[in-house]
Design a protein around this motif. Sequence first.
Motif, PDB file in Angstrom:
ATOM      1  N   GLN A 116     -10.249  39.840 -20.470  1.00 22.69           N
ATOM      2  CA  GLN A 116     -11.202  40.089 -19.402  1.00 22.69           C
ATOM      3  C   GLN A 116     -10.435  40.269 -18.100  1.00 22.69           C
ATOM      4  O   GLN A 116      -9.242  40.037 -18.019  1.00 22.69           O
ATOM      5  N   GLY A 117     -11.167  40.656 -17.061  1.00 25.88           N
ATOM      6  CA  GLY A 117     -10.587  40.689 -15.731  1.00 25.88           C
ATOM      7  C   GLY A 117     -10.395  42.081 -15.193  1.00 25.88           C
ATOM      8  O   GLY A 117     -10.640  43.089 -15.857  1.00 25.88           O
ATOM      9  N   LYS A 118      -9.927  42.124 -13.962  1.00 22.63           N
ATOM     10  CA  LYS A 118      -9.673  43.396 -13.291  1.00 22.63           C
ATOM     11  C   LYS A 118      -8.492  44.112 -13.933  1.00 22.63           C
ATOM     12  O   LYS A 118      -7.740  43.535 -14.706  1.00 22.63           O
ATOM     13  N   GLU A 119      -8.317  45.366 -13.554  1.00 25.12           N
ATOM     14  CA  GLU A 119      -7.151  46.105 -14.045  1.00 25.12           C
ATOM     15  C   GLU A 119      -5.876  45.452 -13.519  1.00 25.12           C
ATOM     16  O   GLU A 119      -5.844  44.890 -12.426  1.00 25.12           O
ATOM     17  N   LEU A 120      -4.824  45.565 -14.323  1.00 25.39           N
ATOM     18  CA  LEU A 120      -3.530  45.003 -13.918  1.00 25.39           C
ATOM     19  C   LEU A 120      -2.874  45.909 -12.888  1.00 25.39           C
ATOM     20  O   LEU A 120      -2.850  47.131 -13.040  1.00 25.39           O
ATOM     21  N   SER A 121      -2.312  45.290 -11.865  1.00 23.51           N
ATOM     22  CA  SER A 121      -1.595  46.055 -10.846  1.00 23.51           C
ATOM     23  C   SER A 121      -0.130  46.245 -11.259  1.00 23.51           C
ATOM     24  O   SER A 121       0.350  45.629 -12.227  1.00 23.51           O
ATOM     25  N   TYR A 122       0.561  47.063 -10.513  1.00 24.53           N
ATOM     26  CA  TYR A 122       1.995  47.300 -10.728  1.00 24.53           C
ATOM     27  C   TYR A 122       2.752  45.972 -10.686  1.00 24.53           C
ATOM     28  O   TYR A 122       3.565  45.666 -11.562  1.00 24.53           O
ATOM     29  N   ASN A 123       2.483  45.159  -9.647  1.00 22.79           N
ATOM     30  CA  ASN A 123       3.174  43.872  -9.512  1.00 22.79           C
ATOM     31  C   ASN A 123       2.763  42.892 -10.603  1.00 22.79           C
ATOM     32  O   ASN A 123       3.587  42.084 -11.052  1.00 22.79           O
ATOM     33  N   ASN A 124       1.496  42.935 -11.031  1.00 24.33           N
ATOM     34  CA  ASN A 124       1.072  42.081 -12.142  1.00 24.33           C
ATOM     35  C   ASN A 124       1.927  42.335 -13.379  1.00 24.33           C
ATOM     36  O   ASN A 124       2.371  41.403 -14.058  1.00 24.33           O
ATOM     37  N   LEU A 125       2.144  43.611 -13.676  1.00 22.52           N
ATOM     38  CA  LEU A 125       2.910  43.971 -14.868  1.00 22.52           C
ATOM     39  C   LEU A 125       4.368  43.530 -14.752  1.00 22.52           C
ATOM     40  O   LEU A 125       4.960  43.035 -15.720  1.00 22.52           O
ATOM     41  N   LEU A 126       4.950  43.694 -13.580  1.00 23.59           N
ATOM     42  CA  LEU A 126       6.324  43.240 -13.384  1.00 23.59           C
ATOM     43  C   LEU A 126       6.421  41.726 -13.519  1.00 23.59           C
ATOM     44  O   LEU A 126       7.363  41.197 -14.133  1.00 23.59           O
ATOM     45  N   ASP A 127       5.460  41.011 -12.943  1.00 24.43           N
ATOM     46  CA  ASP A 127       5.472  39.550 -13.025  1.00 24.43           C
ATOM     47  C   ASP A 127       5.253  39.079 -14.463  1.00 24.43           C
ATOM     48  O   ASP A 127       5.869  38.107 -14.912  1.00 24.43           O
ATOM     49  N   LEU A 128       4.368  39.752 -15.189  1.00 21.23           N
ATOM     50  CA  LEU A 128       4.144  39.411 -16.589  1.00 21.23           C
ATOM     51  C   LEU A 128       5.409  39.597 -17.412  1.00 21.23           C
ATOM     52  O   LEU A 128       5.749  38.767 -18.258  1.00 21.23           O
ATOM     53  N   ASP A 129       6.108  40.676 -17.164  1.00 25.93           N
ATOM     54  CA  ASP A 129       7.350  40.940 -17.891  1.00 25.93           C
ATOM     55  C   ASP A 129       8.348  39.815 -17.656  1.00 25.93           C
ATOM     56  O   ASP A 129       9.003  39.340 -18.589  1.00 25.93           O
ATOM     57  N   ALA A 130       8.467  39.379 -16.392  1.00 28.04           N
ATOM     58  CA  ALA A 130       9.394  38.302 -16.061  1.00 28.04           C
ATOM     59  C   ALA A 130       8.958  36.982 -16.683  1.00 28.04           C
ATOM     60  O   ALA A 130       9.777  36.238 -17.244  1.00 28.04           O
ATOM     61  N   ALA A 131       7.667  36.671 -16.602  1.00 28.83           N
ATOM     62  CA  ALA A 131       7.162  35.403 -17.135  1.00 28.83           C
ATOM     63  C   ALA A 131       7.319  35.337 -18.652  1.00 28.83           C
ATOM     64  O   ALA A 131       7.707  34.300 -19.205  1.00 28.83           O
ATOM     65  N   LEU A 132       7.016  36.444 -19.335  1.00 28.44           N
ATOM     66  CA  LEU A 132       7.153  36.463 -20.789  1.00 28.44           C
ATOM     67  C   LEU A 132       8.607  36.316 -21.211  1.00 28.44           C
ATOM     68  O   LEU A 132       8.915  35.657 -22.207  1.00 28.44           O
TER      69      LEU A 132
END
Length: 267
Positions: free
Chosen positions: A1-17
Amino acid sequence: QGKELSYNNLLDLDAALAIVASFPEPAAAVVKHGNPCGAATADALAAAYEAALAGDHVSAFGGVVAVNRSIDSELAQTLSEQFIEVVMAPSFSDDALEILGRRGGLRILANEERRRQIPGERDYRRVIGGMLVQDVDGDLDERDAMEVAAGNAPSEAEWGDLLFAWRVAKHVASNAIVLSKDLATIGIGGGQMSRVDAVKIAVSKALEHGHDLKGSVLASDAFFPFADGPSAALEAGVVAIIQPGGSKRDAEVIEAVEQADARMVLS
């Protein structure tokens, strides 16, 4: 669920994972603007998240959370009480989804990626007029290949914290300094032009959030060019340091560590 992922969201997700994937134990990471606010491992996922959040709960506001175990209702309730942009886990219990679903804007992602890293995989970065290409840094440095260069051999608990901090430091922007204690970050200094400034920031962050640095360890992603960085950490209570070594002043750094009756490992 939730809003679309932003550019920074994707970069942060990559780092967190990438951080939580570094550990076989239950692990949690909170990332913001590409750097971890906190990371931890523990016997239980809820404890790992609490420790990761405690690393720097102020900076964690509006961050991205990744964990490497399924999220149950207990952890979901904790997460729902904080402002988080994205939460990602391998799976969620039905109760957890119901609790998190009350936060309509929260992005909830189930990590179903099963692809393994390809041998010889490359990292790419654009520069003016071309592209920089290098091998992906996928190695997890093992203790057996490391050298105790100053003081006695670290205790088993210190080894655990050193290896933990070393793995987290890999995901912090250089100059990277990670302070850890009890398998959790307590202070991080990243992206600084001066390594001693990165140490001072990590120490001040730890003190600001009420962490006791006595008995903590430090990981540095590159060698210390001078003894001032290690000295600042040792004076604050750090008892063991891990770094690559290779500075012209390694002997001065080793002497500073030994004078403080501390230990240093070269990776």
